[in-house]
Enzyme design. Sequence first.
Site, short mmCIF file in Angstrom:
data_model
loop_
_atom_site.label_atom_id
_atom_site.label_comp_id
_atom_site.label_asym_id
_atom_site.label_seq_id
_atom_site.Cartn_x
_atom_site.Cartn_y
_atom_site.Cartn_z
N ASN A 7 -4.60 7.15 45.59
CA ASN A 7 -5.20 9.41 45.41
C ASN A 7 -3.58 10.04 45.45
O ASN A 7 -2.45 10.13 46.05
CB ASN A 7 -5.94 9.71 46.31
CG ASN A 7 -6.66 11.19 46.08
OD1 ASN A 7 -5.64 11.62 45.52
ND2 ASN A 7 -7.03 11.64 47.28
N ARG A 90 -8.97 8.30 42.09
CA ARG A 90 -9.06 9.33 42.42
C ARG A 90 -8.53 10.27 41.81
O ARG A 90 -7.69 11.01 41.09
CB ARG A 90 -9.08 9.63 43.77
CG ARG A 90 -10.26 11.21 44.57
CD ARG A 90 -9.84 11.55 44.88
NE ARG A 90 -9.71 12.93 44.99
CZ ARG A 90 -9.59 14.82 45.36
NH1 ARG A 90 -8.09 14.32 45.74
NH2 ARG A 90 -10.18 15.10 45.33
N HIS A 179 -15.77 17.07 45.06
CA HIS A 179 -15.58 16.70 46.48
C HIS A 179 -17.28 15.38 46.36
O HIS A 179 -17.92 15.24 47.06
CB HIS A 179 -16.38 17.16 48.11
CG HIS A 179 -15.76 18.00 48.59
ND1 HIS A 179 -16.32 19.16 49.01
CD2 HIS A 179 -14.18 17.36 48.47
CE1 HIS A 179 -14.41 19.83 49.37
NE2 HIS A 179 -13.73 19.02 49.40
N HIS A 205 -20.13 18.60 53.57
CA HIS A 205 -18.58 18.35 53.54
C HIS A 205 -17.66 19.63 54.46
O HIS A 205 -17.54 21.00 53.40
CB HIS A 205 -18.33 18.02 52.24
CG HIS A 205 -16.71 17.39 52.42
ND1 HIS A 205 -16.50 15.62 52.53
CD2 HIS A 205 -15.88 17.99 52.76
CE1 HIS A 205 -15.27 15.86 52.08
NE2 HIS A 205 -14.55 16.94 52.45
N GLY A 207 -14.82 21.57 55.99
CA GLY A 207 -13.04 20.23 56.07
C GLY A 207 -12.51 21.39 55.59
O GLY A 207 -12.88 22.85 55.78
N ARG A 238 -9.08 29.41 51.50
CA ARG A 238 -9.77 29.64 49.99
C ARG A 238 -11.11 31.43 50.73
O ARG A 238 -12.21 30.58 51.56
CB ARG A 238 -11.15 28.88 49.63
CG ARG A 238 -9.73 28.13 48.47
CD ARG A 238 -9.83 26.90 47.71
NE ARG A 238 -9.50 25.75 48.28
CZ ARG A 238 -9.36 24.52 48.70
NH1 ARG A 238 -11.53 24.10 48.01
NH2 ARG A 238 -9.82 23.13 48.90
N ASP A 280 -6.27 26.51 60.18
CA ASP A 280 -6.91 25.23 61.50
C ASP A 280 -8.58 25.44 62.31
O ASP A 280 -8.29 26.99 62.36
CB ASP A 280 -5.95 24.77 61.67
CG ASP A 280 -6.32 23.35 61.78
OD1 ASP A 280 -7.64 23.01 62.90
OD2 ASP A 280 -6.21 21.87 62.09
N GLY A 330 -17.86 18.92 60.37
CA GLY A 330 -18.41 18.40 59.76
C GLY A 330 -18.63 17.27 60.71
O GLY A 330 -19.85 17.11 62.47
N GLU A 383 -14.59 8.28 51.13
CA GLU A 383 -14.50 7.99 49.79
C GLU A 383 -13.42 7.27 49.09
O GLU A 383 -14.21 6.46 48.42
CB GLU A 383 -13.45 9.44 49.45
CG GLU A 383 -13.89 10.97 49.36
CD GLU A 383 -13.41 12.06 49.94
OE1 GLU A 383 -13.19 12.04 50.66
OE2 GLU A 383 -13.45 13.25 49.19
P1 AMP Z 1 -10.29 17.79 56.52
O1 AMP Z 1 -10.22 18.48 55.44
O2 AMP Z 1 -11.07 17.42 56.23
O3 AMP Z 1 -8.94 16.71 57.06
O4 AMP Z 1 -11.26 18.14 57.71
C1 AMP Z 1 -9.79 19.47 58.56
C2 AMP Z 1 -10.64 20.45 59.49
O5 AMP Z 1 -10.84 19.85 59.67
C3 AMP Z 1 -9.55 21.10 59.77
O6 AMP Z 1 -9.65 22.77 59.84
C4 AMP Z 1 -9.55 20.64 61.65
O7 AMP Z 1 -9.31 21.72 62.99
C5 AMP Z 1 -10.88 20.75 61.41
N1 AMP Z 1 -10.69 19.16 63.17
C6 AMP Z 1 -10.64 18.52 62.47
N2 AMP Z 1 -10.65 18.07 64.11
C7 AMP Z 1 -11.28 19.23 64.53
C8 AMP Z 1 -12.50 19.15 66.08
N3 AMP Z 1 -12.17 18.30 66.93
N4 AMP Z 1 -12.78 20.41 66.23
C9 AMP Z 1 -12.55 21.07 65.20
N5 AMP Z 1 -12.26 21.62 63.67
C10 AMP Z 1 -11.77 20.08 63.74
#
Ligand code: AMP
Length: 396
Positions: A7, A90, A179, A205, A207, A238, A280, A330, A383
């Site tokens: 990737n 990817r 995604h 999804h 994140g 975003r 975050d 999620g 993925e």
């Molecule tokens: P990803 O892009 O799938 O890696 O997801 C990143 C997002 O997941 C970030 O906003 C993180 O703050 C959130 N995240 C990871 N662990 C937790 C958690 N325990 N509680 C709330 N959000 C989380």
Amino acid sequence: MKILVVNAGSSSLKYQLFDMDEQKVLAKGNCERIGIDGLVTHKCPGKKDYQASAAFPDHRAAIAAVLALLTDKELGVIGSVDEIAAVGHRFAHGGEKLRKSSVLGEEEMKYLESIVGLNPLHGPPAISGFKACKEVMPKANHVGVFDTSYYSDMKEEAYVYPIPYKLYEEYKIRRYGFHGTSHRYVAGKAAELLGNPNAKIITCHLGNGSSITATVNGKAVDTSMGFTPQDGVPMGTRSGAIDPTVVTYIQKVKGYTAEEVDTLLNKESGLYGVSGVSSDCRDICTAAENGNARAELALKILVHNIKKIIGSYVAEMNGGDALVFTAGIGENDRQLREDVCKNMEFLGVEIDEAFNKSCPRGEIADISAKGAKVKTYVIPTNEEYMIALDTQNLTK
Ligand code: AMP
């Protein structure tokens, strides 16, 4: 069969080496800061993690370093590069033509190069990554797996925007969806759990980037991301969907250029823009718990928009058999799952709140309440495995 999944981003190259016969990951890692100074992280189960600075002037140097690590006497997991039968690459965008995962020949590469305008951030580094891998592994089969291809079967009414049709014809402006590899993986797992390949499934999804997809009979029928990954639910930075006139209005009142509005909507909006705290979700949850009203509002907006999309997909599919949560938020944010599922009994969604709070992380969990009409699952996405599987199927 050993398959390397690559990737490539603008300054990074992530990799995972799969042994498909043993169904396991032999090694994985990331080359970061390509073209800057270079840092490599390499992990193999049962061995000590390795991290080192290394000069990567370009993707070619990075992939050469990866192969050196994979075949290293101490840190490595294979005797020779020839053991890698195929490489799965990817790609975020396959345009309208690459409708499924494909072996990458000259024709496919020419097409991918012709559509970089649709995908200026991810397209060029993915192409450089592919070229570098092809150069250092000329004997291996190279396969492209596209985030957009899961949406190739959507009906016209789901992907044509209600703007002058010639803009679609001339510039290919339409909903593509992103995604897709993640949604395909978790929707497939949910169909397996339901024992129903024809199930109606909504996958969330959520994140740093977030999207929601509706799947029927194993095919996506609608998705929240659009022409770009900007549409749909609010994300880390975003905005997600907003009235398009906000863009021209900002240009007028603030005197912003197109690029400046783009930055505002892509990098300064979403959870970060509303909360002013962070992109975050964990930081925003902590701030909300400590009484920060805008952090609380950002989370409420997120939940509100997720619910709206779920409701619209249930209407579109005339029902739903499963609701799935995946990706960083999620999979981990139990409170958000509870808030999304609250007051959806009308749709048949009811969760076991106690189990939602206690289910183990990193595993598939059925968090539905007993007797709920719709099953609600937490399914960790994978993925990379999906890319390896497609690559294996096209290599056999
Ligand atoms: P990803 O892009 O799938 O890696 O997801 C990143 C997002 O997941 C970030 O906003 C993180 O703050 C959130 N995240 C990871 N662990 C937790 C958690 N325990 N509680 C709330 N959000 C989380």
